[in-house]
Design a protein around this motif. Structure first.
Motif, PDB file in Angstrom:
ATOM      1  N   SER B 184       0.860  -1.185   0.000  1.00 17.07           N
ATOM      2  CA  SER B 184       0.000   0.000   0.000  1.00 17.07           C
ATOM      3  C   SER B 184       0.893   1.231   0.000  1.00 17.07           C
ATOM      4  O   SER B 184       2.074   1.164   0.357  1.00 17.07           O
ATOM      5  CB  SER B 184      -0.907   0.001   1.230  1.00 17.07           C
ATOM      6  N   SER B 185       0.316   2.358  -0.402  1.00 17.59           N
ATOM      7  CA  SER B 185       1.060   3.617  -0.437  1.00 17.59           C
ATOM      8  C   SER B 185       0.232   4.674   0.267  1.00 17.59           C
ATOM      9  O   SER B 185      -0.913   4.923  -0.121  1.00 17.59           O
ATOM     10  CB  SER B 185       1.317   4.044  -1.885  1.00 17.59           C
ATOM     11  N   ALA B 186       0.804   5.256   1.287  1.00 14.11           N
ATOM     12  CA  ALA B 186       0.091   6.313   2.021  1.00 14.11           C
ATOM     13  C   ALA B 186       0.956   7.565   2.011  1.00 14.11           C
ATOM     14  O   ALA B 186       2.150   7.509   2.315  1.00 14.11           O
ATOM     15  CB  ALA B 186      -0.187   5.862   3.450  1.00 14.11           C
ATOM     16  N   TYR B 187       0.360   8.668   1.620  1.00 13.53           N
ATOM     17  CA  TYR B 187       1.091   9.934   1.517  1.00 13.53           C
ATOM     18  C   TYR B 187       0.667  10.844   2.662  1.00 13.53           C
ATOM     19  O   TYR B 187      -0.509  11.136   2.819  1.00 13.53           O
ATOM     20  CB  TYR B 187       0.802  10.620   0.185  1.00 13.53           C
ATOM     21  N   LEU B 188       1.624  11.287   3.427  1.00 11.88           N
ATOM     22  CA  LEU B 188       1.329  12.206   4.532  1.00 11.88           C
ATOM     23  C   LEU B 188       2.213  13.439   4.380  1.00 11.88           C
ATOM     24  O   LEU B 188       3.366  13.329   3.954  1.00 11.88           O
ATOM     25  CB  LEU B 188       1.638  11.544   5.870  1.00 11.88           C
ATOM     26  N   PRO B 189       1.666  14.622   4.716  1.00 17.29           N
ATOM     27  CA  PRO B 189       2.502  15.824   4.646  1.00 17.29           C
ATOM     28  C   PRO B 189       3.743  15.672   5.511  1.00 17.29           C
ATOM     29  O   PRO B 189       3.667  15.199   6.644  1.00 17.29           O
ATOM     30  CB  PRO B 189       1.580  16.915   5.201  1.00 17.29           C
ATOM     31  N   ALA B 190       4.892  16.047   4.951  1.00 14.20           N
ATOM     32  CA  ALA B 190       6.147  15.933   5.705  1.00 14.20           C
ATOM     33  C   ALA B 190       6.412  17.236   6.452  1.00 14.20           C
ATOM     34  O   ALA B 190       5.877  18.292   6.092  1.00 14.20           O
ATOM     35  CB  ALA B 190       7.299  15.622   4.753  1.00 14.20           C
ATOM     36  N   VAL B 197       6.006   9.236   1.782  1.00 14.71           N
ATOM     37  CA  VAL B 197       5.211   8.090   1.365  1.00 14.71           C
ATOM     38  C   VAL B 197       5.640   6.868   2.167  1.00 14.71           C
ATOM     39  O   VAL B 197       6.828   6.644   2.379  1.00 14.71           O
ATOM     40  CB  VAL B 197       5.327   7.837  -0.162  1.00 14.71           C
ATOM     41  N   THR B 198       4.643   6.146   2.646  1.00 20.01           N
ATOM     42  CA  THR B 198       4.913   4.920   3.394  1.00 20.01           C
ATOM     43  C   THR B 198       4.407   3.732   2.600  1.00 20.01           C
ATOM     44  O   THR B 198       3.250   3.711   2.172  1.00 20.01           O
ATOM     45  CB  THR B 198       4.202   4.947   4.759  1.00 20.01           C
ATOM     46  N   ARG B 199       5.281   2.773   2.358  1.00 16.13           N
ATOM     47  CA  ARG B 199       4.885   1.522   1.693  1.00 16.13           C
ATOM     48  C   ARG B 199       4.780   0.437   2.763  1.00 16.13           C
ATOM     49  O   ARG B 199       5.688   0.283   3.585  1.00 16.13           O
ATOM     50  CB  ARG B 199       5.925   1.089   0.665  1.00 16.13           C
ATOM     51  N   LEU B 200       3.698  -0.296   2.701  1.00 16.55           N
ATOM     52  CA  LEU B 200       3.471  -1.348   3.688  1.00 16.55           C
ATOM     53  C   LEU B 200       3.063  -2.625   2.969  1.00 16.55           C
ATOM     54  O   LEU B 200       2.221  -2.601   2.055  1.00 16.55           O
ATOM     55  CB  LEU B 200       2.352  -0.927   4.650  1.00 16.55           C
ATOM     56  N   ALA B 201       3.661  -3.730   3.379  1.00 22.48           N
ATOM     57  CA  ALA B 201       3.246  -5.041   2.885  1.00 22.48           C
ATOM     58  C   ALA B 201       3.190  -5.979   4.076  1.00 22.48           C
ATOM     59  O   ALA B 201       3.932  -5.792   5.055  1.00 22.48           O
ATOM     60  CB  ALA B 201       4.234  -5.573   1.848  1.00 22.48           C
ATOM     61  N   ALA B 202       2.300  -6.947   4.023  1.00 22.00           N
ATOM     62  CA  ALA B 202       2.214  -7.913   5.116  1.00 22.00           C
ATOM     63  C   ALA B 202       1.627  -9.201   4.573  1.00 22.00           C
ATOM     64  O   ALA B 202       0.896  -9.192   3.568  1.00 22.00           O
ATOM     65  CB  ALA B 202       1.352  -7.371   6.256  1.00 22.00           C
ATOM     66  N   GLY B 203       1.932 -10.291   5.248  1.00 24.16           N
ATOM     67  CA  GLY B 203       1.411 -11.573   4.786  1.00 24.16           C
ATOM     68  C   GLY B 203       1.493 -12.631   5.869  1.00 24.16           C
ATOM     69  O   GLY B 203       1.877 -12.349   7.017  1.00 24.16           O
TER      70      GLY B 203
END
Lengths: 188, 286
Positions: B184-190, B197-203
């Motif tokens: 996933s890609s989440a964009y937050l003001p820096a 941008v934060t990339r997250l993966a899980a399984g």
């Protein structure tokens, strides 16, 4: 035509969690917000989505709805401006990703209405291209005052800025457009 | 230059009007029916998560000597306490004073506040109805990540900086495919402007796979190994989390993110396609 009293009663009902008040507000102003969103995005489908988002935002923040001179419309335009700004931002990202994909075949559609709508979308996108050099804040003021017909005071309420700021942004936007137009004429 | 005059107004198509009206009424009536009690449990749960995430994030920033700047609502619990739906039952004047981030809803900052209010417990009710939390990962940089399971599927949920991200559900029995490794890609003001941008993966680690290792390579050169945690359901789950500055350029021109799976002496590399495999979230756009 809604009177000022009607509208204040509507805002009160909305603040008191009345879903019918939301529906009435949508019936009353849905078209205006829809067209405002179209002018912000250049796409009728995006305008539909944005309009739905605007009124959902209104419901979620119903206790913050404000009437300006007895009308909720400026506040609605403010919500719509913010929603469309975010929509455009995420759409730019999406378009960059989609542009990297193979293009599907475009199926022709000869329905007259579709052609008309495509025509107006193309025209709106050309207009948006023409004002792209303006700073976003000036584009927003131009959209609210020149295109959506809000007064300076209403636009100020919509954007939550002083009236003087609206005047100066609009003035600068017009000056820039005049410069662009004359430059374009010379280039022609 | 094109004449900057837009085309004339057009009425909304009847079908769209009817659809939107029905959606609005449905959403409004559903929320009114459920009333404040519906909010109470998820808000308490979300508040607990946010207090932890917020305190961690705040502590990290404080440790860095960063006073928070002017990036809108500060991360975590500081604003959640004053903007919870419980307080929103107060009269509008009080509420109006308590909300500083945005007076007019719809801004990105405003969305952050709303999403934050939802938290994982509430958001997951839409993503994977009936799911229960079975695992959490240690907080990293203010990220509070949890795993939720319902039936034979799971979803991951991450809260950071007031933003909740849940993934589209995946089967508990992982497939050997790119889908398993989407991020996933989440964009937050820096803090310094622009976005992070934060990339997250899980399984899920497959049953009977003792030598199972996942790592990701990102375009900024970072290589991140998956962390493992064991859930209350006895399964092991992995997570990869990576944040970097979004320079505003065209990310599709950058090298792709790759996921490498090492399993029983074999190695499989999955190359993620921008847009298709980098937008695994279910509750917000990319």
């Amino acid at each position: 035509m809604a009177t000022e009293g009607d509208e204040l009663a509507l805002v009160t009902a909305l603040r008191e969690d009345d879903p019918e008040a939301l529906a009435t507000l949508f019936d009353r102003y849905g078209d205006r917000i829809y067209n405002h969103c179209f002018r912000a995005t250049g796409d009728w489908a995006d305008a539909e989505d944005a309009t739905a988002s605007v009124f959902l935002e209104v419901w979620r923040h119903r206790r913050r709805v404000q009437a300006h001179d007895g009308s909720a419309l400026p506040w609605l335009y403010g919500v719509a401006t913010n929603v469309c700004r975010n929509l455009n931002r995420s759409r730019r990202r999406r378009l960059r990703a989609v542009a990297a994909l193979p293009r599907p075949e475009v199926a022709p559609d000869h329905a007259e209405q579709v052609v008309d709508r495509l025509g107006s979308s193309a025209r709106m996108r050309a207009v948006l291209d023409a004002i792209r050099e303006l700073p976003p804040r000036e584009q927003e003021v131009l959209g609210l005052v020149a295109w959506s017909g809000l007064s300076y005071e209403q636009a100020a309420a919509a954007l939550d800025v002083p009236v003087g700021t609206v005047r100066s942004r609009l003035s600068r936007a017009r000056a820039r457009l005049t410069t662009q137009t004359s430059r374009g004429a010379r280039d022609d | 230059m094109t004449d900057p005059t837009p085309p004339p107004d057009e009425p909304m198509p009847d079908q769209a009007r009817a659809r939107i009206r029905a959606e609005l009424l449905g959403a409004a009536q559903a929320e009114r029916r459920s009333g404040p009690r519906r909010w109470a449990i998820p808000v308490l749960a979300a508040a607990a998560v946010l207090v932890v995430a917020g305190a961690a994030g705040w502590a990290v920033r404080a440790g860095n000597g960063d006073g928070g700047g002017d990036s809108g609502a500060p991360a975590g619990g500081a604003t959640s306490a004053s903007e919870s739906p419980v307080e929103s039952a107060a009269p509008s004047e009080t509420l109006g004073e308590s909300i500083e981030a945005s007076k007019v809803p719809g801004t990105q900052e405003d969305h952050r506040v709303d999403v934050k209010e939802l938290g994982c417990a509430e958001t997951v009710t839409s993503t994977l109805p009936g799911a229960e939390q079975v695992a959490t990962f240690p907080d990293v940089d203010g990220h509070a990540t949890s795993v939720w399971v319902q039936g034979d599927r799971f979803t991951v949920c991450d809260v950071v900086g007031g933003m909740t991200t849940t993934h589209r559900p995946l089967p508990l029995v992982p497939r050997a495919s790119r889908e398993t490794f989407r991020v996933s890609s989440a964009y937050l003001p820096a803090h310094g402007g622009g976005f992070e941008v934060t990339r997250l993966a899980a399984g899920v680690v497959p049953d009977g796979a003792p030598a199972y290792a996942v790592s990701y390579a990102f375009p900024d050169g970072a290589s991140v190994d998956a962390e493992l945690t064991t859930g209350s359901d006895g399964r092991r789950y992995w997570r990869v989390l990576h944040s970097h500055a979004d320079d505003g350029g065209n990310e599709t021109k950058e090298p792709p993110i790759t996921a490498t799976l090492r399993l029983s002496g074999t190695e499989h590399v999955y190359t993620l396609r921008w847009g298709l495999d980098t937008c695994a979230q279910a509750n917000h756009g990319c």
